[in-house]
Design an enzyme around this catalytic site. Sequence first.
Site, PDB file in Angstrom:
ATOM      1  N   GLY A  28      47.204 121.135  93.605  1.00 25.49           N
ATOM      2  CA  GLY A  28      45.917 120.936  92.962  1.00 25.49           C
ATOM      3  C   GLY A  28      44.780 121.363  93.855  1.00 25.49           C
ATOM      4  O   GLY A  28      44.743 120.978  95.027  1.00 25.49           O
ATOM      5  N   GLY A 102      50.566 113.583  86.113  1.00 32.18           N
ATOM      6  CA  GLY A 102      51.276 113.634  84.843  1.00 32.18           C
ATOM      7  C   GLY A 102      50.323 113.505  83.669  1.00 32.18           C
ATOM      8  O   GLY A 102      49.126 113.776  83.774  1.00 32.18           O
ATOM      9  N   TYR A 257      58.149 126.939  89.832  1.00 30.92           N
ATOM     10  CA  TYR A 257      56.817 127.333  90.296  1.00 30.92           C
ATOM     11  C   TYR A 257      56.111 126.329  91.193  1.00 30.92           C
ATOM     12  O   TYR A 257      55.608 126.687  92.256  1.00 30.92           O
ATOM     13  CB  TYR A 257      55.930 127.634  89.080  1.00 30.92           C
ATOM     14  CG  TYR A 257      54.490 127.942  89.423  1.00 30.92           C
ATOM     15  CD1 TYR A 257      54.114 129.217  89.856  1.00 30.92           C
ATOM     16  CD2 TYR A 257      53.499 126.981  89.319  1.00 30.92           C
ATOM     17  CE1 TYR A 257      52.798 129.513  90.176  1.00 30.92           C
ATOM     18  CE2 TYR A 257      52.171 127.269  89.632  1.00 30.92           C
ATOM     19  CZ  TYR A 257      51.831 128.526  90.057  1.00 30.92           C
ATOM     20  OH  TYR A 257      50.532 128.812  90.376  1.00 30.92           O
ATOM     21  N   THR A 303      55.488 132.527  95.108  1.00 32.88           N
ATOM     22  CA  THR A 303      56.578 131.693  94.615  1.00 32.88           C
ATOM     23  C   THR A 303      57.845 132.475  94.311  1.00 32.88           C
ATOM     24  O   THR A 303      58.951 131.944  94.434  1.00 32.88           O
ATOM     25  CB  THR A 303      56.126 130.935  93.345  1.00 32.88           C
ATOM     26  OG1 THR A 303      54.788 130.504  93.510  1.00 32.88           O
ATOM     27  CG2 THR A 303      57.012 129.744  93.087  1.00 32.88           C
ATOM     28  N   ASP A 365      58.503 138.064  89.214  1.00 35.51           N
ATOM     29  CA  ASP A 365      57.611 136.898  89.252  1.00 35.51           C
ATOM     30  C   ASP A 365      58.403 135.667  88.870  1.00 35.51           C
ATOM     31  O   ASP A 365      59.495 135.759  88.293  1.00 35.51           O
ATOM     32  CB  ASP A 365      56.435 137.092  88.301  1.00 35.51           C
ATOM     33  CG  ASP A 365      55.198 136.300  88.737  1.00 35.51           C
ATOM     34  OD1 ASP A 365      55.310 135.503  89.691  1.00 35.51           O
ATOM     35  OD2 ASP A 365      54.124 136.482  88.126  1.00 35.51           O
ATOM     36  N   ASP A 366      57.852 134.490  89.190  1.00 31.67           N
ATOM     37  CA  ASP A 366      58.562 133.253  88.882  1.00 31.67           C
ATOM     38  C   ASP A 366      58.600 132.994  87.386  1.00 31.67           C
ATOM     39  O   ASP A 366      59.571 132.443  86.867  1.00 31.67           O
ATOM     40  CB  ASP A 366      57.920 132.066  89.617  1.00 31.67           C
ATOM     41  CG  ASP A 366      56.428 131.980  89.378  1.00 31.67           C
ATOM     42  OD1 ASP A 366      56.027 131.514  88.305  1.00 31.67           O
ATOM     43  OD2 ASP A 366      55.660 132.381  90.274  1.00 31.67           O
TER      44      ASP A 366
END
Length: 499
Positions: A28, A102, A257, A303, A365-366
């Site tokens: 975040g 969440g 990710y 990632t 890519d992921d």
Amino acid sequence: MCGLVGVVGQSDVAVSLYDTLTVLQHRGQDAAGIATDDNGILNLRKDNGLVKDVFRTRHMRRLAGKMGIGHVRYPTAGSSSPALAQPFYVNSPYGLCLAHNGNLTNSAELSEELFSEDLRHINTDSDSEVLLNVFAHELQQVGKMAPTADDVFAAVEGVHRRCRGGYVALVMITGYGIVGFRDKNGIRPLVFGKRERDGHSEYMLASESVALDSQGFTLVRDVAPGEAVYIDVHGNLHTRLCAEPAPYTPCIFEHVYFARPDSLMDGISVYKARLRMGEKLADKLQRLRPDHDIDVVIPIPDTSRTSALELANRLGVKYREGFVKNRYIGRTFIMPGQSQRRKSVRQKLNAIELEFRGKNVLLVDDSIVRGTTCRQIIQMARDAGARKVYFASAAPPVRYPNVYGIDMPAAEELIAHNRTEKEVETLIGADWLIFQDLEDLISASHEGNPNITQFDCAVFDGKYITGDVDATYLRELEQARNDVAKKRARKVPEPAEEA
């Protein structure tokens, strides 16, 4: 998706909390906050921005206390105002601070209940504030001057009875301790660890095991679904299962990710899971195109590196770093608006022309969510001289919204929603596109811990494990969370139409 940490120690914990939040910054980048308890006196600092920008020396000096919690926020709805930075605080009972990761799927219903039945005022549109007030109400029913571990667990039981969705939370009870609890399906992650200092035990609760590693804590285990872990102010550990058993279904997108590769989640090495994703994707590619003409495999940092490297090894094709990343630009997927995502890609990546010129390139890519980033990157590869640009996704097509705390809100903003893989290939401008099969993705994680037999794969298959998500809920969620709604919430004017 957010990052949480809580520490009960023998000396001031502010620096440990700060250092841990920097380790969890990938979870975040919108806001950060720390709350500490200094012998019953609460100290709080939070604001919008990265950890390094929110906390200055003067703030750290004020964050005294041997117990505290921290939070890094990435928004899934509403505005990004400082008022929504966490931890949140409510004064009764005892003085409670909460950090939450969440999403509650019955937040609107709970808000109404809290107002009309519990007589509590909710000041923001954040479900975190709802969760805090539900816990506060349940704990207040104890009616004691000093809550025991049993009282805290009874309050968590009340939370699980009333709240639905995917969530973990840390609640600091001023003067008494920190409790961490996890939703009964274990969708969102939470671990705890221990270290010894001067003959005394110190404990940390965090979103990822890498947070424990960074501060010298030894991982004890994951918090079980529906379990609460309470560390009192004296450093005593208490645990209890506080919810009825439910299917254990951790979020598989953590492995794709969100999580750092050096983390263990639910006994699964994220790094090893991503290696297996690369192996399985290579096997699929060889089945579909045994005579492929790929000259080089290039990951889209960061990632996808692990999967891309193993894919290249399995294919026997060169692996090269073709993009240089600007380390001072945030993760594009969690940028708060589509126009900002578009603008940031060119600032974030620059192509090394020598690795592309005259070659058939497989970009890895992921995942592909909105398609904004990969479309621009494919064009960057062509501009750098690639003869052909193939694209591989280590995850299946993302076709459905996420309702458990990941910013995949509006189905219409997902490039694969109601589209075939061939249509997505055309839209992103690839010469060929290959997605991971869902069965292979599940297998890549399951092999890391055979005891985990199910995963939350709702963004791929549309199956919402909590059983309370229907078309009406998804419509309302889309209206609240799509990019247009977010711009209005931030009072940012709409950009002009692109030419």
